[in-house]
Design an enzyme around this catalytic site. Sequence first.
Site, short mmCIF file in Angstrom:
data_model
loop_
_atom_site.label_atom_id
_atom_site.label_comp_id
_atom_site.label_asym_id
_atom_site.label_seq_id
_atom_site.Cartn_x
_atom_site.Cartn_y
_atom_site.Cartn_z
N ASN A 1 0.76 -5.02 6.97
CA ASN A 1 1.17 -3.87 7.79
C ASN A 1 -0.10 -3.28 8.40
OD1 ASN A 1 2.10 -1.50 8.89
ND2 ASN A 1 2.56 -0.51 6.91
N LYS B 1 -0.34 -1.04 10.55
CA LYS B 1 -0.15 0.38 10.92
C LYS B 1 -0.65 0.63 12.35
CE LYS B 1 -0.63 1.45 6.07
NZ LYS B 1 -0.58 2.48 5.08
N HIS C 1 9.32 2.67 6.00
CA HIS C 1 8.00 2.87 5.35
C HIS C 1 7.85 4.34 5.02
CE1 HIS C 1 3.68 3.07 4.77
NE2 HIS C 1 3.70 1.77 4.57
N GLU D 1 5.51 6.29 5.35
CA GLU D 1 4.86 7.08 6.41
C GLU D 1 5.87 7.47 7.49
OE1 GLU D 1 1.61 4.37 7.12
OE2 GLU D 1 0.80 4.86 5.14
N GLU E 1 7.16 0.30 -2.78
CA GLU E 1 5.85 0.89 -2.49
C GLU E 1 5.79 2.31 -3.05
OE1 GLU E 1 3.82 -1.11 1.06
OE2 GLU E 1 5.08 0.46 1.87
N GLY F 1 -2.70 3.32 0.16
CA GLY F 1 -3.99 3.73 0.72
C GLY F 1 -4.86 4.54 -0.23
N SER G 1 -2.01 -0.39 -2.28
CA SER G 1 -3.37 -0.71 -2.73
C SER G 1 -3.49 -2.10 -3.35
CB SER G 1 -3.89 0.36 -3.69
OG SER G 1 -4.01 1.60 -3.01
#
Length: 251
Positions: free
Chosen positions: A10, A12, A97, A99, A167, A173, A213
């Site tokens: 991904n 992003k 996702h 985000e 996730e 991250g 991560s």
Amino acid sequence: MARRPLIAGNWKMNGLKADGVALAKGIAAKMAAEAPRCDMLVCPPATLVDAVAQAVAGSALAVGGQDCHAKTAGAHTGDIAAVALKDLGAAYVILGHSERRADHGESSALVRAKAAAAQAAGLVAVICIGETEAERDAGATLAVVGEQFAGSLPEGANAANTVIAYEPVWAIGSGRTPGIADVAEVHGAIRALAAKALGAEGAAALRILYGGSMKPANARELLALEDVDGGLIGGASLKAEDFWAIAQSCP
Ligand code: PEP
């Protein structure tokens, strides 16, 4: 049942055309030279899907989007239709996702509608689910993941048109990952939920990725878990050598 792992990147909101094309071409060339024990996918920003798909056309590297709209066309300024991604050569699309759930207020109901549109367009929907740190601390991980799974999975989902990515939001991250036993527990729970939704055979064939991560240093241990069928990788997918090293860590 043996499930072929999927190692998915991904990207992003990162990369301009030349970098993205070079990164994807490098991975496709590695795949051609060394035939990894997994399928591989890159999901560039929407601006690069066309260029990347053209650059790796005919290779074993698949390309995906990072989001799509629930409708096929219409007055939705700035949005992207699943059929348009498919038209560019995408085979997958990441949906839900964390985000997007956080930045754009996406609910599981919306993710489910997007996934249905993606599947109708012939894309594989990579549906992301996972708990926040507060939810984990409150002991609500399995409840949250269960709710998101049930709420995000569309009617026609099956192991061929759906991939689940677990996730934990706090692991994305951050350089932190859950303990290996925690990952095993959540993936096992997702497989059990999948058995109810898709039947025993469907659940046995469904790919459930871990994301958060993942990097070369921890990939082997995570990917060795029975119910972990690959990874959804953010930061480490932007470096060809790290992404490749993760793929090489598949059992
Ligand atoms: C992600 O964004 O899906 C992700 C897993 O990111 P990272 O690998 O950087 O934690």
